[in-house]
Design an enzyme around this catalytic site. Sequence first.
Site, short mmCIF file in Angstrom:
data_model
loop_
_atom_site.label_atom_id
_atom_site.label_comp_id
_atom_site.label_asym_id
_atom_site.label_seq_id
_atom_site.Cartn_x
_atom_site.Cartn_y
_atom_site.Cartn_z
N SER A 1 -7.79 6.80 -4.90
CA SER A 1 -6.45 6.78 -6.00
C SER A 1 -7.12 6.96 -7.39
O SER A 1 -8.25 6.50 -7.56
CB SER A 1 -5.75 5.40 -5.86
OG SER A 1 -4.86 5.27 -6.85
N TYR B 1 -5.60 -3.52 -4.52
CA TYR B 1 -5.61 -2.43 -4.20
C TYR B 1 -6.62 -1.41 -4.99
O TYR B 1 -7.13 -0.81 -4.16
CB TYR B 1 -4.21 -1.68 -4.55
CG TYR B 1 -3.91 -0.13 -4.21
CD1 TYR B 1 -3.79 0.16 -3.07
CD2 TYR B 1 -4.06 0.76 -5.35
CE1 TYR B 1 -3.59 1.53 -2.61
CE2 TYR B 1 -3.65 2.19 -5.11
CZ TYR B 1 -3.31 2.37 -3.56
OH TYR B 1 -3.41 3.85 -3.31
#
Length: 309
Positions: free
Chosen positions: A186, A199
Amino acid sequence: MDSVELFFTAVGACVILHCGLKVLTVLKVLFPKVWYPVPSGYFTSMGEWAVVTGASDGIGRAYAIELSKHGMNVAIISRSQEKLNKTAVEIGETTGKRVKVIVADFTKDDVYENIAQNLQDLNIGILVNNVGMLPSPTPCRLLDTDSLEQRINMVINCNVKAMMKMCTIVLPIMERRKGIILNVSSGLAQIPCPTFSLYTASKVCVNRFSQALQAEYKQKGITIQAVAPFGVSTLLSGYQSPNMFTFTTDQFVRTSLTYVRSGDKTNGSIRHTILGWILDTIPFQLFYSSKLQDRFTEFVKLRVQHMNL
């Protein structure tokens, strides 16, 4: 030439060299097909099969479909039998390629023996480690996460362990020939990201693991790359409407594959790379603002509520 003049000449040369390298970096991102051409048949030259985790939806599903269009059979792995079957039917009808469906819940520890058995006879050329999860449907501070201990284990299993275990299953196959491993990370992993701490930490691990593994196996003809997008319209992003910096899954996967030879980490598109450069200029302290965190959390919660109406 005296020592002072020599010093400033050397500094000027270093500045020019630095600027030249920056310009070269921009050109490489702008024109990947020139700097990192992907020949016709490149993907199938790696092997007959591509393996994609988290392939029942989102980016994983798009990778499975796109790679089948490039001539590869695909083994798709996720926990939803129904969604996997729909994807398999679509691939079969549109490309005529073979599809192997493997049902596995990557938040569990006991799925890898079955996966390895299902993959052992396949000539695997590409692995896409896409499966991932958020610890909470909306951003929140760590201690505000529901069922925190359980969520920590699930995030580590799904976002980190799954990637590492799949690499250990597939790498021995690729060592005998060559291959490509794409680990989906990400763009948020490049900045401190309060309210997404679990995350983004897991995605930092994806980046570093991929870069180290590439150094270990590059000489064996294996490409290992972390793919770190920003905005892509998926369940994890709340199916955000596509815009200048938010791609559909199909758009992102197509463009990201043009960067497959560009190195051990890519944002997968020029727009996301530029966004990353912009974020790098913002002082990290801005992200630490409690007011900013609270406003961002409320914004996402309102958006999720609107989607559920």
